[in-house]
Each structure stands twice: as C-alpha cells, then as structure tokens.
Scaffold this active site. Structure first.
Site, mmCIF file in Angstrom:
data_model
loop_
_atom_site.group_PDB
_atom_site.id
_atom_site.type_symbol
_atom_site.label_atom_id
_atom_site.label_comp_id
_atom_site.label_asym_id
_atom_site.label_seq_id
_atom_site.Cartn_x
_atom_site.Cartn_y
_atom_site.Cartn_z
ATOM 1 C CB SER A 142 36.030 69.466 91.125
ATOM 2 O OG SER A 142 35.350 69.759 89.916
ATOM 3 C CB CYS A 168 34.075 45.993 71.943
ATOM 4 S SG CYS A 168 33.613 45.769 70.203
ATOM 5 C CB ILE A 218 39.267 58.448 83.864
ATOM 6 C CG1 ILE A 218 40.483 59.335 83.553
ATOM 7 C CG2 ILE A 218 37.992 59.148 83.405
ATOM 8 C CD1 ILE A 218 40.718 59.566 82.064
ATOM 9 C CG HIS A 238 33.870 62.486 83.218
ATOM 10 N ND1 HIS A 238 34.518 63.646 83.563
ATOM 11 C CD2 HIS A 238 32.575 62.832 83.048
ATOM 12 C CE1 HIS A 238 33.635 64.649 83.611
ATOM 13 N NE2 HIS A 238 32.455 64.181 83.303
HETATM 14 P P1 NAD Z 1 40.055 70.551 86.397
HETATM 15 O O1 NAD Z 1 41.412 70.314 85.831
HETATM 16 O O2 NAD Z 1 39.110 71.382 85.654
HETATM 17 O O3 NAD Z 1 40.208 71.206 87.861
HETATM 18 C C1 NAD Z 1 41.057 70.707 88.826
HETATM 19 C C2 NAD Z 1 40.994 71.664 90.013
HETATM 20 O O4 NAD Z 1 41.787 71.101 91.037
HETATM 21 C C3 NAD Z 1 41.564 73.058 89.731
HETATM 22 O O5 NAD Z 1 40.615 74.021 90.105
HETATM 23 C C4 NAD Z 1 42.823 73.143 90.616
HETATM 24 O O6 NAD Z 1 42.969 74.411 91.222
HETATM 25 C C5 NAD Z 1 42.550 72.109 91.657
HETATM 26 N N1 NAD Z 1 43.735 71.442 92.173
HETATM 27 C C6 NAD Z 1 44.844 71.042 91.510
HETATM 28 N N2 NAD Z 1 45.699 70.426 92.347
HETATM 29 C C7 NAD Z 1 45.114 70.442 93.574
HETATM 30 C C8 NAD Z 1 45.504 69.968 94.849
HETATM 31 N N3 NAD Z 1 46.669 69.349 95.048
HETATM 32 N N4 NAD Z 1 44.656 70.158 95.881
HETATM 33 C C9 NAD Z 1 43.463 70.794 95.720
HETATM 34 N N5 NAD Z 1 43.051 71.282 94.526
HETATM 35 C C10 NAD Z 1 43.870 71.091 93.467
HETATM 36 O O7 NAD Z 1 39.463 69.121 86.712
HETATM 37 P P2 NAD Z 1 37.956 68.637 86.945
HETATM 38 O O8 NAD Z 1 37.195 69.631 87.722
HETATM 39 O O9 NAD Z 1 38.064 67.249 87.435
HETATM 40 O O10 NAD Z 1 37.290 68.576 85.504
HETATM 41 C C11 NAD Z 1 37.941 68.312 84.308
HETATM 42 C C12 NAD Z 1 37.948 66.922 83.706
HETATM 43 O O11 NAD Z 1 39.208 66.390 83.873
HETATM 44 C C13 NAD Z 1 37.058 65.886 84.222
HETATM 45 O O12 NAD Z 1 36.201 65.642 83.166
HETATM 46 C C14 NAD Z 1 37.951 64.618 84.433
HETATM 47 O O13 NAD Z 1 37.358 63.522 83.773
HETATM 48 C C15 NAD Z 1 39.205 64.948 83.754
HETATM 49 N N6 NAD Z 1 40.530 64.541 84.275
HETATM 50 C C16 NAD Z 1 40.704 63.482 85.102
HETATM 51 C C17 NAD Z 1 41.974 63.173 85.590
HETATM 52 C C18 NAD Z 1 42.149 62.001 86.503
HETATM 53 O O14 NAD Z 1 41.446 61.005 86.355
HETATM 54 N N7 NAD Z 1 43.043 62.076 87.475
HETATM 55 C C19 NAD Z 1 43.059 63.967 85.252
HETATM 56 C C20 NAD Z 1 42.858 65.059 84.392
HETATM 57 C C21 NAD Z 1 41.571 65.338 83.925
HETATM 58 ZN ZN ZN Z 2 33.385 43.457 70.131
#
Ligand code: NAD
Ligand code: ZN
Length: 286
Positions: free
Chosen positions: A223, A157, A131, A149
């Site tokens: 992910s 709104c 996001i 997401h």
């Molecule tokens: P997750 O936190 O479940 O998984 C992240 C994965 O990335 C982990 O398996 C980890 O081992 C790996 N990882 C971490 N740092 C890394 C790197 N430098 N290189 C390679 N791999 C790395 O996240 P997800 O799978 O995106 O799902 C969870 C939810 O988190 C989603 O719904 C998302 O919307 C939300 N989210 C988004 C953000 C963002 O926008 N940056 C931040 C936190 C969470």
């Molecule tokens: Zn409105």
C-alpha cells in the site's frame, strides 16, 4: 533504507558488478529474518493490504506507472457522476462486461502466505483496501477480511439496498450491453465498491480501526499509504504500542515510524517470511 553495517564496506566495492546486489540481498535476508522472528513472537497480528499485494496477480495498482488512472477517468468513479449520468453508468457496465477486472485473477504468493499465516494461527484478521476478493480466494476466513472499499464481485441496488453477486446480474442480463436495473425495485445498480465522494462502510471501518488499535504487530503489504482514512491504520497500531512492518516496492509516508521496512515485491517477501516462520528459523538468523 540501507542499514548502517553495509556502509562500512569500502565505497569502491559498490562499483563491482554483482557486489551491490549481494549486499542488498543480505540486508533483505536479515530483515526477513527479523520480521519472521517478530511474527513468531506476536500474539495478535493484523495484516493491512493495498493494491500492491495484487499486482503480481495481474491487477494493476492505481499509482504505479501504467496503473489504473493512466487508463480511466477518475471523474467516472465519483458517486455524483454515477448517479446523474446514464452515460457513465453505461461506460461502467461495459467495463464490467469487458472483463478487464473480471478476468480470472488468481491469488499470488503474497495472498497465499497471508492465508497460510492465518491457518497457522498467526494472523488474526486482514484489513484491505482492495476490492478484488483475492484474500478470500486464497483461503482467508471471509468473516475476518475487512474490506474498506467494498468488493467488485457484488452489485448493490442504490434504492432498496439489495446486494447481488455480479455473476447473477451478468447471467440475467445475458450478453446485453443494456444497463441492468434492480430485479426487485428497478433501482440503479452500482458495483458494491466505494466511489469518490462516498463514505466508507461504517461498521467495517470501525471494526478495522478497533483491530488495528488492539494488535501487537501490524504488517502492511503493498500500500502506498496515502489514501485516508485507510492509511490511519498504521498510526493507530503504533499509538497502541504495536510493532509496524511495511513491505512495499516504493517508499511510503509511514516508513519513518515503521520498525522494519522492506522495499521489495510482496510475493517473494511474504513467501520467504512464511517459509522462515514455518521452519522455526526465526530465533536463529540474526
Ligand atoms: P496504490 O496504487 O496507491 O499503491 C500501491 C503500492 O503498492 C505502491 O506504493 C507500489 O509501490 C506498491 N506495489 C506495487 N506492486 C507491488 C508488489 N508487487 N509488491 C509490493 N509492493 C507493490 O494502492 P493503495 O495503497 O491500495 O490505495 C489506492 C486505492 O486503490 C485503494 O483505494 C484501493 O481500493 C484501490 N485499488 C484496488 C485494487 C485491487 O482491488 N486489486 C487495484 C487498484 C486500486
Ligand atoms: Zn432495488
């Protein structure tokens, strides 16, 4: 998973300092070469990203140690709580103002490599769970970034559906800690991200599903592949006969169906894949 050729080295050699590191690096180099070759040959590549692609930009992921859920209460991110509790909305707004997620995060080498692969005509689109807007900031065509997401930079709104840039709302609200309301209808304003209990944006999800099911190579970067329906994307791709590559620090449930799995940092790995694609070394590094 460690490749079988390395297993032929006598077990004692693994205890020699530095040797194991070299073997791992050789294996990684070989995999990066293979992926570069796959990228060069593919005609329709879809990249699927999660929070791990942005940790090197200083944004913590959710599930790693020190991640988001060690600092915040998931309950405050349920849609019911948000709509019914003014206190939760106040907390959210203070959080947005505190700049925790707003701090000027910049795209890292992984976002840049993905954007460069799009410019080279190799990447068709990006499906992301993030996001943070960093793919767009890195230069990917916003029309080809499918955000499952939502996006933190926008405010929605809940009553009239108007969408505002976050900066505009912050600007209008000044430094006030009062929770802002919709300028058009005084409705409840919510960050335009999917809270627990909310459905994913239907049109975006159906476009993303279509692209995952019609690509010939799906490249997963950063992910954990445990959040559904987002985590179905690799399955749709495999079912359609596409190759699957996973670049992630830790193992994922889809590793067993992937053609190549690289457990390493997204920035370095994607940077090296891009460099090999660029140099046209893909065919000669087996
Ligand atoms: P997750 O936190 O479940 O998984 C992240 C994965 O990335 C982990 O398996 C980890 O081992 C790996 N990882 C971490 N740092 C890394 C790197 N430098 N290189 C390679 N791999 C790395 O996240 P997800 O799978 O995106 O799902 C969870 C939810 O988190 C989603 O719904 C998302 O919307 C939300 N989210 C988004 C953000 C963002 O926008 N940056 C931040 C936190 C969470
Ligand atoms: Zn409105």
């Amino acid at each position: 998973h460690v490749g079988t050729p390395c297993r032929k080295v006598s077990p004692g050699s693994e205890r020699v300092p530095g040797r194991r590191g070299k073997m791992i690096d050789r294996e990684k180099k070989e995999k990066i070469g293979r992926v570069a070759e796959m990228v060069a040959k593919a005609k329709n590549i879809v990249v699927f990203t999660g929070a791990g692609v942005s940790t090197e930009s200083g944004i913590p992921d959710f599930r790693s140690p020190g991640g988001f859920w060690t600092k915040f209460d998931p309950e405050d991110f349920t849609i019911d709580k948000f709509l019914t509790s003014p206190e939760t909305r106040r907390k959210q707004w203070r959080f947005l103002l505190s700049g925790d997620l707003l701090k000027e995060a910049r795209p890292n080498a992984a976002h840049e490599a993905i954007a460069a692969l799009e410019k080279l005509g190799k990447v068709n689109c990006v499906i992301t769970q993030n996001i943070d807007n960093l793919h767009q900031k890195a230069g990917n065509d916003p029309a080809k970034v499918f955000e499952l997401h939502g996006n933190m930079r926008w405010i929605l709104c809940m009553d009239c559906g108007e969408r505002y840039p976050l900066e505009e709302i912050i600007h209008q609200n000044g430094a006030s800690e009062e929770v802002p309301v919709c300028g058009r209808c005084s409705g409840i304003l919510k960050p335009d991200v999917i809270f627990f209990g909310e459905a994913l944006p239907e049109e975006t999800l159906s476009k993303a599903t279509w692209h995952a099911g019609h690509c010939d190579l799906l490249l997963v970067v950063g992910s954990s592949l445990v959040v559904y329906p987002a985590a179905y994307m690799p399955i749709y791709a495999k079912q359609a006969g596409a190759s699957l590559v996973i670049v992630n620090l830790s193992p994922t449930p889809a590793d067993k169906i992937a053609d190549v799995v690289i457990h390493a940092s997204a920035g370095e790995t994607m940077g090296r894949i891009l460099a090999e694609v660029r140099q046209g070394l893909a065919g000669s590094c087996a």
